[in-house]
Design a protein around this motif. Structure first.
Motif, PDB file in Angstrom:
ATOM      1  N   ASP A 441     -12.899 -18.748  -6.359  1.00  0.00           N
ATOM      2  CA  ASP A 441     -13.161 -18.816  -4.922  1.00  0.00           C
ATOM      3  C   ASP A 441     -14.641 -18.656  -4.617  1.00  0.00           C
ATOM      4  O   ASP A 441     -15.042 -18.655  -3.453  1.00  0.00           O
ATOM      5  N   LYS A 460      -3.598 -18.393   0.042  1.00  0.00           N
ATOM      6  CA  LYS A 460      -4.231 -17.357  -0.769  1.00  0.00           C
ATOM      7  C   LYS A 460      -4.739 -16.211   0.094  1.00  0.00           C
ATOM      8  O   LYS A 460      -4.697 -15.049  -0.302  1.00  0.00           O
ATOM      9  N   ASN A 464      -3.876 -12.405  -0.575  1.00  0.00           N
ATOM     10  CA  ASN A 464      -4.972 -11.434  -0.688  1.00  0.00           C
ATOM     11  C   ASN A 464      -4.830 -10.319   0.333  1.00  0.00           C
ATOM     12  O   ASN A 464      -5.039  -9.139   0.032  1.00  0.00           O
TER      13      ASN A 464
END
Length: 486
Positions: A441, A460, A464
């Motif tokens: 990322d 994501k 996260n």
């Protein structure tokens, strides 16, 4: 898990053995019936008992979560297309929008608000018209537009071009002059009804710095148009941020980024998350002045075109990421003076906006020095956006914000044109002869540690967020669905 690829004979589909996220963030084990012909969720009992129908197609999800589509209210581009770049061809731009709308569904996003950064004034009429709501077939819904700038604080401009940042000297009239009146409708249609005789404007979100000259006065008019006013790219004090919320601002753009760091005496914009449900509406013990800030001026009135302690991000840097160490404005009621040195008068001309100063009385909220209780006004804390890639905000900061105000949290990607979950790590061509290095990322300009923007996907971000905060997946999904919808 058993799935059937063919369409249901009667159009009714039942998803079974699944967990359904609820508006309170919980997960409920329950079947979901839909009509795939009409694209609607059905009341299972009413459909079965009153209409005598049952789904001809049943899909077993094996105990997994069946989530509503995610809503990304701040995304700069994806899959090679940049919403802020117009090359003179309307059809080419529409094709780019369609490409993003079709492919973004891979990441769970089914609705988005394309975001553009500060532009040449001549481009706003064209871009805002092209960004009006649109629902391409078999693709995510394009809900309208989000503009950041040009009414931003120079010290927190991020990747916005300094030469294009301006004050709103004429208040709301300047907003109209920049965005054009036809792009700021009196009534908005968020339902995007399919009426070919009605053109929906799609003015959704405007991000600006409330301390900039003329912005505070414009907030009420902007919100009257049905537009969500966001505080962002700002160095305003707690008092100014509070006044902006009382004037109608409803959200904070990419919290922690492009704003002052949390200061214990004046927490500035971040401090809004800890605000009391009531604020004093009487006179405060310390003076409060909203300092009009014009083009290229810091809140102290001095010209400042570079950050205090670090170099300005380059033109390819993340729009949100800002390493500038900028405290709240010294004009803040707390940082500007102490009781022994409080000036009796000010030569500065205060804003003409209807604002309510935040009491800084040491005798308790709503109390004057003589013990008299001041009138108090209800105060609703704003929503706030978070980029949860582990880069733009540390996991501890994400958890701190969510713990303070869970109901206001909105997950965004703030992704750049290079967002693509299939893009491999390594060196890739960008534009203008530039190349970037992707490492998970992390996205850097080649041979540097200069961040080149966000490439995190919304699915994501949700994972996260649950990991960083310790909340349930249901609560994390709420921050990417219910909260942005509000």
């Amino acid at each position: 898990m058993t799935t059937v690829a063919t369409a249901s004979p009667n159009g009714l589909v039942c998803f079974t053995n699944c967990l359904l996220p609820q508006e309170d963030g919980s997960l409920v084990e329950k079947d979901l019936w839909i009509d795939e012909h009409r694209g609607v969720i059905l009341d299972a009992q009413q459909t079965f008992y009153l209409k005598r129908q049952r789904p001809a197609k049943v899909i077993d999800l094996g105990g997994n979560i069946l989530s509503p589509g995610f809503i990304d209210i701040q995304i700069n581009g994806a899959f090679g297309f940049d919403f802020s770049v117009y090359e003179g061809d309307d059809q080419q731009y529409r094709d780019g929008l369609k490409l993003v709308a079709e492919r973004i569904t891979e990441t769970g996003v089914t609705a988005l608000v394309p975001t553009i950064i500060t532009q040449e004034s001549s481009l706003y009429p064209k871009l805002l018209k092209l960004l009006r709501p649109w629902s391409p077939p078999s693709a995510a819904h394009l809900l309208g537009w989000h503009v950041e700038g040009p009414f931003l604080q120079m010290d927190k401009r991020g990747a916005h071009s300094p030469s294009l940042i301006i004050p709103a000297s004429g208040g709301y009239e300047t907003f109209e002059a920049v965005y054009h009146p036809e792009n700021l409708a009196d009534e908005e249609d968020w339902f995007m009804e399919d009426d070919t005789n009605k053109e929906i404007v799609g003015a959704r979100i405007i991000t600006a710095a409330p301390e900039i000259e003329g912005v505070m006065e414009a907030i009420r008019e902007v919100t009257k148009k049905g537009v969500c006013f966001n505080i962002g790219h700002s160095t305003c004090s707690t008092a100014t941020a509070t006044a902006a919320i009382q004037n109608g601002a409803r959200c904070i753009t990419h919290l922690f980024n492009a704003m002052p760091q949390l200061h214990h005496r004046d927490p500035s914009i971040i401090g809004l998350l800890g605000s009391s449900p009531y604020v004093a509406s009487g006179p405060s013990d310390l003076p409060f002045v909203i300092e009009p800030v014009g083009k290229g001026k810091s809140p102290t009135g001095s010209v400042s075109t570079t950050p205090k302690k670090s170099s300005s991000p380059g033109p390819y840097a993340s729009e949100a990421f800002d390493d500038s160490i900028t405290p709240p404005s010294p004009r803040s009621p707390v940082l500007a003076s102490t009781p022994s040195e409080t000036p009796k008068s000010h030569s500065h001309t205060p804003s003409t906006a209807a604002t309510t100063p935040l009491s800084t009385s040491p005798h308790g909220e709503g109390q004057s020095r003589r013990g008299q209780r001041m009138p108090r006004t209800p105060f609703e804390r704003p929503f706030y956006e978070l980029i949860v890639d582990g880069i733009h905000s540390h996991p501890n900061s994400v958890r701190l914000a969510y713990s303070a105000h869970p109901e206001g949290c909105i997950l965004i990607t703030d992704a750049m044109k290079i967002l693509d979950p299939h893009l491999r790590d390594g060196i890739h061509e960008w534009r203008d002869g530039r190349r970037f290095h992707k490492d998970g990322d992390n996205l850097y300009l080649e041979n540097t540690k200069t961040l080149a923007g966000s490439v995190v996907t919304m699915d994501k971000c949700v994972r996260n967020f649950a990991r960083f905060t310790g909340c349930s997946l249901g609560a994390a999904i709420k921050c990417a669905t219910v909260n942005p919808a509000k």
